[in-house]
Structures are given as structure tokens and as C-alpha cells.
Write a protein that holds these residues in place. Structure first.
Motif, PDB file in Angstrom:
ATOM      1  N   SER A   1       0.820  -1.218   0.000  1.00 47.23           N
ATOM      2  CA  SER A   1       0.000   0.000   0.000  1.00 47.23           C
ATOM      3  C   SER A   1       0.851   1.264   0.000  1.00 47.23           C
ATOM      4  CB  SER A   1      -0.931  -0.008   1.226  1.00 47.23           C
ATOM      5  OG  SER A   1      -0.169  -0.090   2.427  1.00 47.23           O
ATOM      6  N   GLY A   2       2.147   1.146   0.341  1.00 46.39           N
ATOM      7  CA  GLY A   2       3.014   2.318   0.358  1.00 46.39           C
ATOM      8  C   GLY A   2       3.268   2.900  -1.011  1.00 46.39           C
ATOM      9  N   PHE A   3       3.014   2.151  -2.064  1.00 45.23           N
ATOM     10  CA  PHE A   3       3.184   2.691  -3.417  1.00 45.23           C
ATOM     11  C   PHE A   3       1.928   3.482  -3.779  1.00 45.23           C
ATOM     12  CE2 PHE A   3       7.135   0.886  -4.790  1.00 45.23           C
ATOM     13  CZ  PHE A   3       7.294  -0.227  -3.974  1.00 45.23           C
ATOM     14  N   SER A   4       1.960   4.772  -3.479  1.00 39.98           N
ATOM     15  CA  SER A   4       0.775   5.616  -3.691  1.00 39.98           C
ATOM     16  C   SER A   4       1.039   6.762  -4.644  1.00 39.98           C
ATOM     17  CB  SER A   4       0.303   6.178  -2.339  1.00 39.98           C
ATOM     18  OG  SER A   4       1.349   6.909  -1.714  1.00 39.98           O
ATOM     19  N   GLY A   5       2.231   6.803  -5.261  1.00 36.20           N
ATOM     20  CA  GLY A   5       2.546   7.866  -6.208  1.00 36.20           C
ATOM     21  C   GLY A   5       2.252   7.453  -7.631  1.00 36.20           C
TER      22      GLY A   5
END
Length: 809
Positions: free
Chosen positions: A681-685
Motif C-alpha cells: 500500500s506504500g506505493f501511492s505515487g
């Protein structure tokens, strides 16, 4: 040639050599052929002008050099033949352009006779000058095989030909001709090769009807390693002589021997076909009286072709067109109708049978008739639940709608009495041989109709489509089961999914409050849609209630599934310790077609993200928004709907060489869809997404893709500009990844084609990078696709450090 002399000195030397030759040349050299012990050699730049070519047997005379491959063929046009393989390594010669000579001479004077002055044109018969002035020139290509024929015209000018193929030429292993052809009817001739020939090999049948005063040549039509050709009808009394040969030339109509690669001329005798005045007709009788191990056929013979019929009968085999090398009967001689008994057959097996008639000229066969022997059905019943049953005293009978014994009163036909496995046993059995179909039946205790397992209700039923064993329990067992609901579903991982199924035991066993005694029920799941009897994951189900004459069971399947993905589910039931029965949605026992497994999609929990992609691979694309499945040597490489696997990379939008996330061996479905789950979920860019396939050009999204939501989708198939640099190929309105980058260096060029040609020439099969179309075979279609994309300079388009530029690598 290696040795060069001034013109005057050369003339003097030639005159001296001629004088010496006249003094010492054996009589054989003055004949119309060269002296056989010296034979023909092919020295040249390809073997450093070594002569005789002791170091390269493909270029050396078999009569002068031990093991030499240049051999003399004396049938037909006398000629010398050799073949050689050209390859960068492991061949006889390395590809390139070379000077060379045809030479003949003693070991002490190997250059004494030469044939020169030709630049070789492949597949062309050319004339060579005896003692010419210029070396011959030839160009050979790696990955090819070459067959050379040199016409032995003695010590004078002659002809030779080099024929090029993409594989070692196959042998013509058999030519099949009729023992007697019928006057006025076309003549069918068959041919078999030792293996499947390469595309350049063309096969011909040369024939004559006037003892080779004249002849004609017909091309043989090939399918795999077998071929057929039809000769025109001939008149009575004609004798046809023929042989088969292969060539690399199309439309051969002259110089047949010189243009031949391989020949089958019946050991030099040629094949002979007499043409008779009467037409023998052999017909095969319909098969009757079929059992599990026997049958009756026969045939009728009309006419004799002008010869005596020495033997007649039928041949049979599990292969088509049986002959006298298979099983056969002998049923007299002469014309007329006869009957044949076939014995020793196996139950539930497909056989072919055809009549035959043998004359002094050979054997004529009738038409091929196929039949299937009856299946061996073993009926077994456990009498443990039969109240008051006395082993050894009471009798057990079987009655049903069987052919020839349809519902015969129990006890009237002793052959329908079941037999105990051993004295005192409660297990009884009887084997019947039955044709395919469905039959009702019931077990009976002692004679008469009053001793049935139950009165009224449905009979038992069996569907026969092969040998089988039925293990029944007296009084009824599971007769129906299903997967009731739902047919399919979609849940988040860990969420519940209640699955219902139903089961029937006839005659009031089920459908009673509280449920039938002794039933066990399960719901099973699997990641592949195979028969449930292969599954290992089964979740116990609980009795839910009455549903008409059925008992209904339920379990929570969703909570026990191990993770996200696609799962298939079905029901399973067992009465006591009996057999397992599997239920499909929604009308009965699982059969994979009408009654099938349920399909459940389990989505990952929201703490991870999903990328849904859609893309097509050029090599696998079949049209209509579908791709073929990549294959290995024997079957699909991947199960289910998976076409192939890809690798996916997320790249930093400001520094493209930096990969921030990657996933390997991601499944690409036949409809082009990819579901990449478990993205942290940390890949939000926003990231450039690059997709790499094992033999295609890597493709990057036209711009960074935003991962702000839990599910992100991107479709490469709708437009070329969906890829960076518009690097997609349009096929029928769909946009596909270019295929052909075998070595994955980012460009489709001759290097890829060379790798593929090596695997094609080696007859490689399997899931290999050079298999561009994914059919499991390395063949010409793969090379064509590579060649097309190489011609258009297809390369990978990706980014430099600045996102508004791109580079090719």
C-alpha cells in the motif's frame, strides 16, 4: 586452384603430363568413366586445399580415402554423390564463400584431372570444363545441408549440381504399390519417409509404361512423413514400372537422376504394377454378434482380376486399415460370400476390420469398418443390509433392461445369477458385456419379482461408455448429488461464503427430518478446474435440512480459503464407507460439461493494491481479443486460462533506471488480462510501468501511472499511444507487443534470427524463447515473424533521465 604457372611453362607441363598419362594410365581411364579407385574429390578453400581430403570425409572419394563420403551411384545416370552439413560449429563446413575444384587422380598426383570454371548456382545443373582455367566458386550458409551430384562422363566436360535443404534429407523408406491395378481405373501409390521431411524436399514418382523408352514424372503429395500420388488409368495388359525420388527442385521433368537427392527404386529393380482386365471387388461385411471379446464379420468377393483367389478372410487391429501382418482369419478360397469369427478381443476397445483376398499377385483388401467391443461391467452388491439374508442358501439375481435379457424374471435365466466372492461371503458379483448406452437395473433376492431391493421407486441406472465396476449396497445408495448454490462468487480474502449442496438416496432414505443416517458431506476447493476426485482440500459440511426428497448440506467456504485468487469448488458425499460421489452446479453429479464446478474470485484485502493490466503478445495473438496458450513439447505450458508469464517493473518517474518495485512470473491470461495483486500500500505515487515478456520487445506506459486508489487499471490494447514511443503493433484493431526479441537485448535483429534458426535446424520443441508463436515447435513461422520485425528495425523505447526524451537500446 592452389598452383599457378606462367602460360608457357603451364603448356609444357600439360604436354609432359599427357605423355606420361598415355604411357602409364590404366586401360580403365580410357573408358567413358573416370578410374574408380581414384574417384572424385572436392578440395578447396573450405579444407585448406588438402587433396586427397583426408581431413574432411564429406569432400573425399570413398574409393580413395577410407570413410570418404563421395560415393559412386551406378543405377541410372552414373554419378558421384556426397552431402555435407554447414554450421558455425559441429558441421562438415563453416558457412562462407570458397574456391574449390572437382579433382581425380592418384594419391601421388591428385590434381591430375580437374573440372573448373563454374560459379555455383544452388539447385541448378551446371556444366564444368575439364582442365579449365579458373577455380570454381561456391557460397554455403550455416544451418543448411547440401547434396551434390557429379555426372561421371569420363575425362571430359561434365555436369554437377548442388541442392540446398534446411535439414538432413530423409530416406524414402517405403513405396507401396498395388499388387494388381484395374484396367481403366486410376492407380493409387503410397510412400513413407524415415521422418518428416523439411520444406525444401520435394518428392516425385517417375514411371514408364514402355520399358523406359519414355517416362513421366508426377509430384507426390505429402502429409507428415507419408505421401500419395495417383497414376492415370492404364489399359489392360500394361505393365507400369516406377520408382520414387526426392529433389530440391520444383517441376523436375528431365535429368531425373542428377536432380535426385534420395531414391527408392526397389533395390534397383524398380516397382512393377501389372494392369488386369477384370476388377476384383472385395467388400467387408457389417460386424455383428459383438460381445466383450468376440464378433462376427466376413465379406464378399466378386471377380478375380484374372487370377485364382488362394485365400480369403478378414484382418483386424486397433489401428486403421489392418492387413495380414495383424490378426486375421482364413475362411476358404475363391469368389463368393464368407463369414469370419473374430476372437480374443478386449472389452471396450475400438477395432478395425476389413476383408481380404489373396491372389498370386498379392492381396486385395475391402473397406475398413470400425466397431467397438462391448464394455465389461462388473455388478457388485454387498448384501450386509439385506434383512434375513442367508449366504449359501439364498440366491441373488440381477435383472434390468439389458440387450437380449431385458427384465427377465429373476431365476428364469441362470446366467443372470450373481456369484459370491467366496463361500459364506456377503459380496456378490456378475460381469455383463454391454454396448454403450444407459440401462436401468435392480438386484433381487431369490426367484420372482417379490424379492427386489425395494418395491416401487426408481430403479438403479448405469451409463456404459467403457469398462467399469459398480459397487452397490443392498437397499439403495447415493443416486444423485449436486452443488446447489452459489454458481460463482466474489469475496474479499477472509470473508464468509456459505455454499449449499444436496444429496439423494432413493426410497425414502433422504428427505426425512433429521437427515439420512451415515451420510458424510464436504465442499472442496482447488486452484485448477480439474475433476474433483483429484482434489485434496475438503471442508466438512453440516446438515441444513430437508429439500423435497433430498438432504441439504452447507458450509462456510470463504473463511478457510488460503489466500487471494481464483478457486473452483464442488461437493462430495459418502454413504457409510461407500464410494465418493461428486456434485456439480446445479443438476447432478459433476461431469465437467453440464454439471460443473463453482468459480470463486477471492480479492486481496485492502491493505494491498492491485494493478489490472491488459495487453496482447503479437506471437500469441489469435484475433478476436484472444491469445493462444504457450505450449511445451506435449501440452499447454500453464494450466487454466494462463497464456504465458511476464515480468512487471515500476520505475521512478524522475529517474527511470531506478526500479522501485518488480514482480516476476506474473500470469497473463488468454483474454489479455493481468491481475497483479499484493502491491504494498506504500506505493501511492505515480510510476512508469514496464512489462517484459520472454521473447517480445519490452513496453513502457506512455506516461506515469497513478496508484492513488486500491485498484489501478491500464489497457495497452486500445491505441499505439498507450505505449511510450507508440511502440505497439496493430493487428485487426488490437495493439500488441512486438515479438521476436529472442535474446532480450532490446532489438529484433539478425542475432535473434540466428538463435531461432539454430533451434529450427535442430528440430527443437518445447517452451523455448525462439518459439515466437508459442505452439511448442521451432519452425518457419517463428523465423518469418522475427524477420519481419527485424526488417522494420523494431527496438525497445524507454526513457532517459528526463521524462520528455527517450532512447533506443
Amino acid at each position: 586452384m592452389k598452383f599457378q604457372y606462367p602460360n608457357i611453362l603451364s603448356s609444357i607441363l600439360k604436354m609432359f603430363c599427357m605423355f606420361i598419362l598415355m604411357e602409364v594410365m590404366p586401360i580403365e581411364k580410357l573408358s567413358a568413366q573416370i578410374w574408380e579407385p581414384e574417384g572424385i574429390n572436392l578440395p578447396g578453400g573450405w579444407n585448406s586445399w588438402s587433396n586427397p581430403p583426408y581431413g574432411n570425409l564429406a569432400l573425399a572419394s570413398a574409393t580413395q580415402v577410407s570413410g570418404g563420403r563421395v560415393t559412386k551411384i551406378t543405377s541410372g545416370t552414373v554419378r558421384w554423390q556426397t552431402w555435407f552439413k554447414v554450421a558455425a560449429s559441429g558441421g562438415d563446413i563453416v558457412g562462407g564463400s570458397y574456391p574449390f575444384l572437382f579433382t581425380s587422380g592418384s594419391a601421388s598426383n591428385p590434381w591430375g584431372n580437374t573440372w573448373k570454371d563454374v560459379t555455383v548456382a544452388m539447385n541448378t545443373l551446371q556444366t564444368y570444363t575439364y582442365q579449365g582455367s579458373s577455380d570454381n566458386q561456391i557460397t554455403v550458409v550455416n544451418g543448411k545441408w547440401y547434396t551434390m551430384n557429379w555426372k561421371d562422363s569420363g575425362y571430359t566436360g561434365t555436369q554437377a549440381i548442388f541442392m540446398e535443404t534446411s535439414a538432413l534429407p530423409v530416406d524414402i523408406s517405403a513405396v507401396t504399390v498395388p499388387a494388381l491395378a484395374v484396367a481403366g481405373s486410376p492407380i493409387n501409390i503410397g510412400m513413407t519417409t524415415s521422418s518428416i521431411p523439411c520444406p525444401e524436399e520435394i518428392f516425385y514418382l517417375r514411371y514408364s509404361t514402355d520399358a523406359w523408352v519414355t517416362s513421366l514424372c508426377l509430384q507426390i503429395s505429402m502429409s507428415g512423413n507419408t505421401g500419395t500420388v495417383i497414376l492415370p488409368a492404364q489399359t489392360n495388359g500394361t505393365s507400369v514400372s516406377c520408382y520414387a525420388f526426392s529433389s530440391a527442385l520444383a517441376g523436375v521433368n528431365s535429368d531425373y537422376d542428377m536432380k535426385s537427392i534420395k531414391i527408392n527404386n526397389n533395390g534397383g529393380l524398380n516397382y512393377s504394377i501389372p494392369v488386369g482386365s477384370q476388377q476384383m471387388s472385395v467388400s467387408t461385411a457389417a460386424v455383428s454378434a459383438i460381445t466383450g471379446n468376440s464378433a462376427v464379420s466376413g465379406g464378399t468377393i466378386v471377380g478375380s482380376g484374372g487370377e485364382s483367389i488362394l485365400a480369403r478372410g478378414v484382418c483386424w487391429s486397433t489401428e486403421s486399415n489392418p492387413d495380414l501382418t495383424d490378426s486375421f482369419t482364413t475362411d476358404g478360397a475363391g469368389e463368393g460370400t464368407f463369414t469370419s469369427a473374430l476372437a480374443g478381443l478386449s472389452p471396450a476397445s475400438a477395432y478395425h476390420v476389413r476383408a481380404y483376398a489373396t491372389t498370386t499377385s498379392g492381396t486385395i483388401y475391402g473397406s475398413d469398418i470400425q466397431f467397438v467391443t462391448h464394455s465389461a461391467i462388473s455388478f457388485m452388491v454387498d448384501m450386509a443390509t439385506a434383512a434375513g439374508f442367508q449366504p449359501g442358501i439364498d440366491a441373488v439375481y440381477l435383472s434390468g433392461g439389458f440387450p437380449g435379457t431385458s427384465w427377465i424374471t429373476p431365476g428364469d435365466n441362470p446366467s443372470m445369477m450373481m456369484v459370491a466372492d467366496q463361500p459364506g461371503s456377503l459380496n456378490y458379483s456378475l460381469t455383463l458385456y454391454l454396448p454403450a448406452g444407459s440401462y436401468e437395473y435392480k438386484h433381487f433376492l431369490n426367484s420372482g419379482w417379490n424379492g427386489g431391493e425395494w418395491s416401487g421407486g426408481s430403479n438403479r441406472q448405469v451409463t456404459v461408455n467403457g469398462n467399469s465396476t459398480l459397487q452397490n449396497t443392498w437397499g439403495g445408495e447415493i443416486s444423485w448429488a449436486n452443488l446447489q448454490w452459489p454458481a460463482n462468487g466474489s469475496i474479499t480474502q477472509g470473508a464468509p461464503l456459505m455454499v449449499y449442496s444436496r444429496v439423494t438416496i432413493p426410497n425414502g432414505k433422504t428427505g426425512v427430518t433429521g437427515g439420512a443416517y451415515g451420510i458424510s458431506a464436504w465442499i472442496g476447493y482447488n486452484t485448477s478446474n480439474t475433476h474433483p476426485d483429484t482434489w485434496t482440500n475438503w471442508v466438512p459440511a453440516s446438515y441444513s435440512g430437508v429439500a423435497g426428497a433430498n438432504d441439504e448440506y452447507v458450509t462456510d467456504l470463504g473463511s478457510v480459503l488460503p489466500g487471494a485468487g481464483i478457486f473452483y469448488y464442488a461437493s462430495r458425499f459418502q454413504a457409510g464407507t461407500g464410494s465418493f460421489f461428486y456434485g456439480g452446479y446445479n443438476s447432478g453429479f459433476w461431469d465437467g460439461s453440464q454439471n460443473v464446478s463453482g468459480v470463486l474470485t477471492v480479492n486481496p484485502v485492502s491493505t494491498e493494491k492491485t494493478l489490472n493490466l491488459k495487453l496482447f503478445i503479437e506471437g500469441l495473438y489469435s484475433g478476436s481479443s484472444l491469445m493462444n496458450k504457450a505450449k511445451n513439447q506435449t501440452a499447454d505450458q500453464f494450466s487454466g486460462t494462463i497464456a504465458d508469464k511476464v515480468n512487471i517493473e515500476f520505475h521512478d518517474p524522475l529517474d527511470y533506471p531506478t526500479v522501485v518495485f518488480s514482480a516476476n512470473d506474473v500470469s497473463l491470461n488468454t483474454n489479455g488480462t493481468i491481475a497483479l495483486t499484493s502491491i504494498p500500500s506504500g506505493f501511492s505515487g505515480s510510476y512508469y510501468v514496464t512489462v517484459r515478456h520472454r521473447n517480445s520487445i519490452a513496453v513502457t506506459t506512455a506516461s506515469p501511472v497513478a496508484f492513488t486508489s486500491g485498484v489501478t487499471s491500464y489497457d495497452f490494447t486500445t491505441s499505439a499511444d498507450k505505449a511510450f514511443g507508440s511502440n505497439l503493433k496493430e493487428i485487426g484493431g488490437a495493439f500488441c507487443f512486438f515479438s521476436g526479441d529472442v535474446n532480450q537485448d532490446g532489438i529484433i535483429n539478425p542475432a535473434d534470427k540466428t538463435l531461432a534458426e539454430n533451434e529450427v535446424s535442430g528440430f527443437q520443441e518445447g517452451y523455448l524463447p525462439a518459439d515466437i508463436n508459442g505452439n511448442g515447435l521451432m519452425d518457419l513461422s517463428d523465423l518469418i515473424m522475427i524477420d519481419n520485425n527485424s526488417h522494420h528495425l523494431v527496438t525497445t523505447n524507454t526513457l532517459r533521465d528526463c521524462p520528455d526524451l527517450f532512447m533506443t537500446f
